[in-house]
Design a protein around this motif. Sequence first.
Motif, PDB file in Angstrom:
ATOM      1  N   MET A   1       0.832  -1.187   0.000  1.00 30.08           N
ATOM      2  CA  MET A   1       0.000   0.000   0.000  1.00 30.08           C
ATOM      3  C   MET A   1       0.880   1.255   0.000  1.00 30.08           C
ATOM      4  SD  MET A   1      -2.964   1.375   2.692  1.00 30.08           S
ATOM      5  CE  MET A   1      -3.371  -0.239   3.210  1.00 30.08           C
ATOM      6  N   MET A   2       1.826   1.339   0.930  1.00 29.36           N
ATOM      7  CA  MET A   2       2.664   2.516   1.006  1.00 29.36           C
ATOM      8  C   MET A   2       4.063   2.177   0.500  1.00 29.36           C
ATOM      9  SD  MET A   2       2.722   5.505   3.868  1.00 29.36           S
ATOM     10  CE  MET A   2       1.519   4.681   4.804  1.00 29.36           C
ATOM     11  N   ASN A   3       4.275   2.370  -0.806  1.00 32.56           N
ATOM     12  CA  ASN A   3       5.557   2.041  -1.406  1.00 32.56           C
ATOM     13  C   ASN A   3       6.593   3.140  -1.131  1.00 32.56           C
ATOM     14  OD1 ASN A   3       5.223   4.122  -3.368  1.00 32.56           O
ATOM     15  ND2 ASN A   3       4.055   2.733  -4.671  1.00 32.56           N
ATOM     16  N   GLU A   4       7.803   2.957  -1.645  1.00 34.99           N
ATOM     17  CA  GLU A   4       8.892   3.906  -1.381  1.00 34.99           C
ATOM     18  C   GLU A   4       8.598   5.297  -1.933  1.00 34.99           C
ATOM     19  OE1 GLU A   4      11.344   3.339   0.813  1.00 34.99           O
ATOM     20  OE2 GLU A   4      10.256   1.452   1.069  1.00 34.99           O
ATOM     21  N   ASN A   5       7.908   5.392  -3.075  1.00 35.97           N
ATOM     22  CA  ASN A   5       7.557   6.702  -3.636  1.00 35.97           C
ATOM     23  C   ASN A   5       6.642   7.466  -2.684  1.00 35.97           C
ATOM     24  OD1 ASN A   5       9.030   6.029  -5.892  1.00 35.97           O
ATOM     25  ND2 ASN A   5       7.265   5.721  -7.206  1.00 35.97           N
ATOM     26  N   VAL A   6       5.649   6.774  -2.144  1.00 40.13           N
ATOM     27  CA  VAL A   6       4.721   7.400  -1.207  1.00 40.13           C
ATOM     28  C   VAL A   6       5.477   7.866   0.029  1.00 40.13           C
ATOM     29  CG1 VAL A   6       2.665   7.064   0.229  1.00 40.13           C
ATOM     30  CG2 VAL A   6       2.780   6.002  -2.032  1.00 40.13           C
ATOM     31  N   LYS A   7       6.309   7.005   0.583  1.00 40.48           N
ATOM     32  CA  LYS A   7       7.079   7.356   1.782  1.00 40.48           C
ATOM     33  C   LYS A   7       7.985   8.555   1.542  1.00 40.48           C
ATOM     34  CE  LYS A   7       7.053   2.703   3.722  1.00 40.48           C
ATOM     35  NZ  LYS A   7       7.867   1.522   4.035  1.00 40.48           N
ATOM     36  N   LYS A   8       8.589   8.627   0.355  1.00 36.73           N
ATOM     37  CA  LYS A   8       9.475   9.742   0.016  1.00 36.73           C
ATOM     38  C   LYS A   8       8.699  11.054  -0.024  1.00 36.73           C
ATOM     39  CE  LYS A   8      12.951  11.083  -3.433  1.00 36.73           C
ATOM     40  NZ  LYS A   8      12.536  12.395  -3.904  1.00 36.73           N
ATOM     41  N   VAL A   9       7.560  11.060  -0.700  1.00 35.97           N
ATOM     42  CA  VAL A   9       6.739  12.275  -0.759  1.00 35.97           C
ATOM     43  C   VAL A   9       6.298  12.675   0.645  1.00 35.97           C
ATOM     44  CG1 VAL A   9       4.537  13.235  -1.553  1.00 35.97           C
ATOM     45  CG2 VAL A   9       6.004  12.005  -3.158  1.00 35.97           C
ATOM     46  N   LEU A  10       5.872  11.717   1.456  1.00 41.13           N
ATOM     47  CA  LEU A  10       5.452  12.023   2.820  1.00 41.13           C
ATOM     48  C   LEU A  10       6.600  12.588   3.650  1.00 41.13           C
ATOM     49  CD1 LEU A  10       3.153   8.953   3.523  1.00 41.13           C
ATOM     50  CD2 LEU A  10       2.412  11.344   3.361  1.00 41.13           C
ATOM     51  N   VAL A 120      -3.399   7.739  -5.688  1.00 38.32           N
ATOM     52  CA  VAL A 120      -2.506   8.607  -6.452  1.00 38.32           C
ATOM     53  C   VAL A 120      -3.259   9.888  -6.815  1.00 38.32           C
ATOM     54  CG1 VAL A 120      -1.178   8.824  -8.590  1.00 38.32           C
ATOM     55  CG2 VAL A 120      -1.261   6.622  -7.386  1.00 38.32           C
ATOM     56  N   THR A 121      -2.630  11.039  -6.556  1.00 39.56           N
ATOM     57  CA  THR A 121      -3.195  12.324  -6.977  1.00 39.56           C
ATOM     58  C   THR A 121      -2.335  12.998  -8.034  1.00 39.56           C
ATOM     59  OG1 THR A 121      -2.102  13.515  -5.162  1.00 39.56           O
ATOM     60  CG2 THR A 121      -4.351  12.695  -4.757  1.00 39.56           C
ATOM     61  N   VAL A 130      -5.763   3.410  -6.843  1.00 39.21           N
ATOM     62  CA  VAL A 130      -5.598   2.996  -5.456  1.00 39.21           C
ATOM     63  C   VAL A 130      -4.428   2.022  -5.406  1.00 39.21           C
ATOM     64  CG1 VAL A 130      -6.677   1.871  -3.468  1.00 39.21           C
ATOM     65  CG2 VAL A 130      -8.046   3.306  -5.003  1.00 39.21           C
ATOM     66  N   LEU A 131      -3.449   2.355  -4.579  1.00 43.62           N
ATOM     67  CA  LEU A 131      -2.252   1.487  -4.471  1.00 43.62           C
ATOM     68  C   LEU A 131      -2.508   0.335  -3.514  1.00 43.62           C
ATOM     69  CD1 LEU A 131       0.564   4.172  -4.323  1.00 43.62           C
ATOM     70  CD2 LEU A 131      -0.360   3.012  -6.304  1.00 43.62           C
TER      71      LEU A 131
END
Length: 131
Positions: A1-10, A120-121, A130-131
């Motif tokens: 659900m929360m991949n590395e791209n998501v974690k980086k943006v967060l 994803v936005t 939806v991831l």
Amino acid sequence: MMNENVKKVLAESMWDLATCANGEPNVVPVAFKTVTEDGKLAVGDVFLETTLNNIRANDGKIAISAYDAKTLEGYQIKGTAEYLTEGAIVAEFKAMVEKMFNGAATAKGALLITPSAVIVTTPGADNKKVL
């Protein structure tokens, strides 16, 4: 659900927290935030009075939006928040806030958010995926 791209943006962006109660939406930017090792989102409570009232009124429902202003890569995370008043996360936020405000303010607690969906936005073909 929360991949590395998501974690980086967060990790690299401000977050906007959105809540709603009694038909009245509320959104606030937060700077005191982190992603925990187990994939939950934590937010330090310095000025979250309306957010906390809304969470109490709507069974903890919350949404977070974060994006990279240069690339427009962004994500919305929907989940459920619980409020903590003690523990390691709260102590970490208290130290962070007190240092930033030279002791004039402190974190009263922390929201611990369990994600239920990551959306994803980012503009483009994957928008609303939806991831």
